[in-house]
Design an enzyme around this catalytic site. Structure first.
Site, PDB file in Angstrom:
ATOM      1  N   CYS A  23       0.967   7.276  -0.275  1.00  0.00           N
ATOM      2  CA  CYS A  23       0.399   6.802  -1.695  1.00  0.00           C
ATOM      3  C   CYS A  23       0.434   7.782  -2.656  1.00  0.00           C
ATOM      4  O   CYS A  23      -0.250   8.388  -2.652  1.00  0.00           O
ATOM      5  CB  CYS A  23      -0.789   6.015  -1.578  1.00  0.00           C
ATOM      6  SG  CYS A  23      -1.877   5.548  -2.887  1.00  0.00           S
ATOM      7  N   CYS A  26      -2.801   7.782  -4.923  1.00  0.00           N
ATOM      8  CA  CYS A  26      -3.780   8.631  -3.879  1.00  0.00           C
ATOM      9  C   CYS A  26      -3.832   9.895  -4.030  1.00  0.00           C
ATOM     10  O   CYS A  26      -4.800  10.460  -3.926  1.00  0.00           O
ATOM     11  CB  CYS A  26      -3.825   8.041  -2.506  1.00  0.00           C
ATOM     12  SG  CYS A  26      -3.575   6.207  -2.294  1.00  0.00           S
TER      13      CYS A  26
END
Length: 98
Positions: A23, A26
């Site tokens: 991600c 993230c």
């Protein structure tokens, strides 16, 4: 009781970062959380939970997208938000719940 359950049941607020290695947002959150940790000291704990390795925890708290940040205190959810959250907003949330 799992280690995770023990951690979130305490008096100290615990900010949980539900994330995934694949991600992009993230990866943006990681240095921001490091900065937050250095600013707040012992006011709260910050723990990371990889949703791919901990699908049960993610399912338990209805995490559908990553990153999702959830602040627990005494085992209760005090705040949650998905997406990248600025450090100053996270600090304010922790200050309100410390």
């Amino acid at each position: 009781m799992s280690k995770f359950q023990e951690l979130i049941k305490g008096d100290q607020p615990v900010l949980v970062d539900f994330h995934a290695t694949w991600c992009g947002p993230c990866k943006m959150m990681a240095p921001m959380l490091d900065e937050l940790k250095s600013e707040i000291g012992d006011k709260a704990r910050i723990i990371k939970v990889d949703v791919d390795k901990n699908q049960q925890a993610a399912a338990t708290y209805g995490v559908r997208g990553v990153p999702t940040l959830i602040l627990f205190k005494n085992g209760q959810i005090k705040w949650r938000q998905s997406g990248v959250v600025p450090v100053n907003q996270l600090r304010a949330v922790i200050d309100q719940n410390a």
